[in-house]
Every structure is written in structure tokens, then in C-alpha cells.
Write a protein that holds these residues in place. Structure first.
Motif, PDB file in Angstrom:
ATOM      1  N   ALA A 130       0.881  -1.265   0.070  1.00 29.98           N
ATOM      2  CA  ALA A 130      -0.513  -0.099  -0.013  1.00 29.98           C
ATOM      3  C   ALA A 130       0.675   1.456   0.463  1.00 29.98           C
ATOM      4  O   ALA A 130       0.546   2.626  -1.062  1.00 29.98           O
ATOM      5  CB  ALA A 130      -1.057   0.099   1.084  1.00 29.98           C
ATOM      6  N   VAL A 131       2.076   1.489   0.941  1.00 34.94           N
ATOM      7  CA  VAL A 131       2.679   2.190   0.788  1.00 34.94           C
ATOM      8  C   VAL A 131       3.402   2.268  -0.558  1.00 34.94           C
ATOM      9  O   VAL A 131       3.503   3.892  -0.927  1.00 34.94           O
ATOM     10  CB  VAL A 131       3.626   1.689   1.764  1.00 34.94           C
ATOM     11  N   GLY A 132       4.057   1.197  -1.266  1.00 31.58           N
ATOM     12  CA  GLY A 132       4.238   1.408  -2.502  1.00 31.58           C
ATOM     13  C   GLY A 132       3.390   2.042  -3.344  1.00 31.58           C
ATOM     14  O   GLY A 132       3.579   3.324  -4.408  1.00 31.58           O
ATOM     15  N   VAL A 133       2.277   1.509  -3.396  1.00 28.19           N
ATOM     16  CA  VAL A 133       1.120   2.306  -4.222  1.00 28.19           C
ATOM     17  C   VAL A 133       1.006   3.592  -3.960  1.00 28.19           C
ATOM     18  O   VAL A 133       0.553   4.331  -5.227  1.00 28.19           O
ATOM     19  CB  VAL A 133      -0.140   1.578  -4.036  1.00 28.19           C
ATOM     20  N   PHE A 134       1.268   4.332  -3.314  1.00 30.55           N
ATOM     21  CA  PHE A 134       1.060   5.695  -2.590  1.00 30.55           C
ATOM     22  C   PHE A 134       2.025   6.526  -3.294  1.00 30.55           C
ATOM     23  O   PHE A 134       1.762   6.908  -4.242  1.00 30.55           O
ATOM     24  CB  PHE A 134       0.480   6.166  -1.050  1.00 30.55           C
ATOM     25  N   ILE A 135       3.417   5.740  -3.658  1.00 28.18           N
ATOM     26  CA  ILE A 135       4.564   6.160  -3.820  1.00 28.18           C
ATOM     27  C   ILE A 135       4.341   6.469  -5.156  1.00 28.18           C
ATOM     28  O   ILE A 135       4.984   7.505  -5.925  1.00 28.18           O
ATOM     29  CB  ILE A 135       5.662   5.454  -3.577  1.00 28.18           C
ATOM     30  N   HIS A 160      11.003   6.867  -7.362  1.00 28.65           N
ATOM     31  CA  HIS A 160       9.506   6.291  -6.950  1.00 28.65           C
ATOM     32  C   HIS A 160      10.875   5.005  -6.171  1.00 28.65           C
ATOM     33  O   HIS A 160       9.857   4.664  -5.077  1.00 28.65           O
ATOM     34  CB  HIS A 160       8.611   6.017  -7.887  1.00 28.65           C
ATOM     35  N   THR A 161      11.490   3.858  -7.115  1.00 33.86           N
ATOM     36  CA  THR A 161      12.195   3.449  -6.786  1.00 33.86           C
ATOM     37  C   THR A 161      12.895   3.814  -5.438  1.00 33.86           C
ATOM     38  O   THR A 161      12.446   3.047  -3.883  1.00 33.86           O
ATOM     39  CB  THR A 161      13.039   2.253  -7.255  1.00 33.86           C
ATOM     40  N   PRO A 162      13.621   4.748  -5.795  1.00 37.23           N
ATOM     41  CA  PRO A 162      14.578   5.308  -4.349  1.00 37.23           C
ATOM     42  C   PRO A 162      13.753   5.743  -2.872  1.00 37.23           C
ATOM     43  O   PRO A 162      13.298   5.520  -2.323  1.00 37.23           O
ATOM     44  CB  PRO A 162      15.495   6.330  -4.587  1.00 37.23           C
ATOM     45  N   LEU A 163      12.151   5.865  -3.228  1.00 34.82           N
ATOM     46  CA  LEU A 163      11.226   6.508  -2.541  1.00 34.82           C
ATOM     47  C   LEU A 163      11.142   5.603  -1.944  1.00 34.82           C
ATOM     48  O   LEU A 163      10.400   5.511  -0.516  1.00 34.82           O
ATOM     49  CB  LEU A 163      10.172   7.223  -2.987  1.00 34.82           C
ATOM     50  N   ALA A 164      10.651   4.545  -2.028  1.00 37.66           N
ATOM     51  CA  ALA A 164       9.617   3.508  -1.815  1.00 37.66           C
ATOM     52  C   ALA A 164      11.391   2.730  -0.687  1.00 37.66           C
ATOM     53  O   ALA A 164      10.758   1.514   0.369  1.00 37.66           O
ATOM     54  CB  ALA A 164       9.334   2.206  -2.757  1.00 37.66           C
ATOM     55  N   ILE A 165      12.302   2.555  -0.949  1.00 35.60           N
ATOM     56  CA  ILE A 165      13.440   2.046   0.025  1.00 35.60           C
ATOM     57  C   ILE A 165      13.428   2.896   0.997  1.00 35.60           C
ATOM     58  O   ILE A 165      13.742   2.344   1.985  1.00 35.60           O
ATOM     59  CB  ILE A 165      14.717   1.309  -1.534  1.00 35.60           C
ATOM     60  N   THR A 180       7.289  -3.018  -5.429  1.00 28.24           N
ATOM     61  CA  THR A 180       6.932  -3.769  -6.096  1.00 28.24           C
ATOM     62  C   THR A 180       5.364  -2.545  -6.113  1.00 28.24           C
ATOM     63  O   THR A 180       4.884  -2.579  -7.317  1.00 28.24           O
ATOM     64  CB  THR A 180       6.367  -5.017  -5.696  1.00 28.24           C
ATOM     65  N   GLY A 181       4.388  -2.218  -4.971  1.00 26.13           N
ATOM     66  CA  GLY A 181       3.378  -1.332  -5.038  1.00 26.13           C
ATOM     67  C   GLY A 181       4.045  -0.538  -5.657  1.00 26.13           C
ATOM     68  O   GLY A 181       3.346   0.196  -6.822  1.00 26.13           O
ATOM     69  N   ALA A 182       5.354  -0.019  -5.152  1.00 27.85           N
ATOM     70  CA  ALA A 182       5.666   1.941  -6.492  1.00 27.85           C
ATOM     71  C   ALA A 182       5.780   1.689  -7.792  1.00 27.85           C
ATOM     72  O   ALA A 182       5.795   2.888  -8.496  1.00 27.85           O
ATOM     73  CB  ALA A 182       7.665   1.795  -5.626  1.00 27.85           C
ATOM     74  N   TRP A 183       5.561   0.146  -8.502  1.00 25.56           N
ATOM     75  CA  TRP A 183       5.514   0.161  -9.740  1.00 25.56           C
ATOM     76  C   TRP A 183       4.487  -0.141 -10.485  1.00 25.56           C
ATOM     77  O   TRP A 183       4.091  -0.115 -11.509  1.00 25.56           O
ATOM     78  CB  TRP A 183       6.934  -1.645  -9.743  1.00 25.56           C
TER      79      TRP A 183
END
Length: 169
Positions: free
Chosen positions: A28-33, A42-47, A62-65
């Protein structure tokens, strides 16, 4: 990624040795990002979010993608229109010549507001969908079903351990 790689990644996520809520929270956090207009990070923010909030890195990335190059322009346009409506800004055309902050600058306030609210709604929806998928997928395998049952009963501490409180005599 081809269809088989996506299928294998989804199976790996659904079978993670973790509480379904922890898996779903990372996704869910990844989807928001992914909904935010911060292209290229997006990927560095997700990490960073995964480390900061102690989330599963695989599910957060995965959510960030989720917001792909095919969907980014429609999501940006929807974010702008929604933000424009929320800010009560007179409607104007949304024309982008490129995906950059320079091109988005005239629309920034509306896009940021709209994408934040749309991202929050998408994150909440994706949390419940991911949680349901994890539990449903794990029911098919006795070992995974037991893992899910135990993790739900025992819970999983997603927060930092509580600080020791000193009591004065």
C-alpha cells in the motif's frame, strides 16, 4: 517484465514469511508512492519508506511500480483535474510536452493535492486487496495456511519496541 515473471513475483509476495498485514502495508505504501508525480525516484522513495517504516522492501518496491508508463499520464491528468476541483481553480487544459517538473510547474499545486488524495485512496484499497489476496492464496497450501493462522493469532509487531519506562520509588 513478461507475464510469467509478473506471475512469479506475485507468488513470491503472496508466500512471504510475514504477517498478511505487514505484506499489505508495504504494498500500500508503494502504491501511494507510485501515484505521486516524483518521476524517476519512485523506487528510491519506496526503499527509503520501507527502511523508515520497517516495511517489506519487496512489497513496497512492487507497489511503487503499479503506476506504469502506460498509466502515468492518465493518473496525472486525473490528479490535476481533481486537485483543480478541490482548490476551486477555474478549469484549464492540461497539456504536457514532457514528464518533468519543469513541464508540471504550472500545475504543481493541483497535481500534488490531487495525487496525494488519489494515492491515499489507492493505498487503502490496495491494502485490503493485497491482504485478501495473501490470505486467499495461502489457504491453498497447508504450510502457508498454518503460517497465516499463526501470524494472525500471534500478531506481528510493526512498531518499534516500547521504551522501558522507569518508575521512581
Amino acid at each position: 517484465m513478461n507475464k510469467e515473471q509478473i506471475k512469479q513475483r506475485m507468488k513470491a509476495i503472496l508466500a512471504l514469511d510475514s504477517h498478511p498485514g505487514h505484506i499489505a502495508a508495504g504494498f500500500a505504501v508503494g502504491v501511494f508512492i507510485s501515484i505521486t508525480p516524483f518521476f524517476g525516484v519512485h523506487t528510491p522513495l519506496a526503499i527509503a519508506a520501507a527502511f523508515l517504516f520497517r516495511l517489506n522492501k519487496l512489497t513496497t518496491i512492487t507497489g511503487a511500480w503499479v503506476n506504469t508508463p502506460l498509466t502515468v499520464v492518465p493518473v496525472l491528468a486525473a490528479s490535476y483535474k481533481f486537485g483543480e476541483w478541490l482548490l476551486n481553480i477555474p478549469p484549464r487544459p492540461f497539456h504536457l510536452t514532457e514528464l518533468s517538473w519543469t513541464a508540471l510547474k504550472p500545475y504543481a499545486k493541483a497535481v500534488l493535492l490531487g495525487s496525494s488524495i488519489i494515492g491515499l485512496a489507492a493505498a487503502v484499497l490496495s491494502y485490503f486487496l493485497c491482504y485478501w489476496l495473501v490470505v486467499r492464496f495461502r489457504r491453498k497450501d497447508p504450510g502457508l495456511a498454518e503460517l497465516t493462522r499463526e501470524s494472525i493469532i500471534a500478531g506481528e509487531d510493526l512498531e518499534l519496541e516500547p521504551k522501558q519506562v522507569k518508575h521512581d520509588p
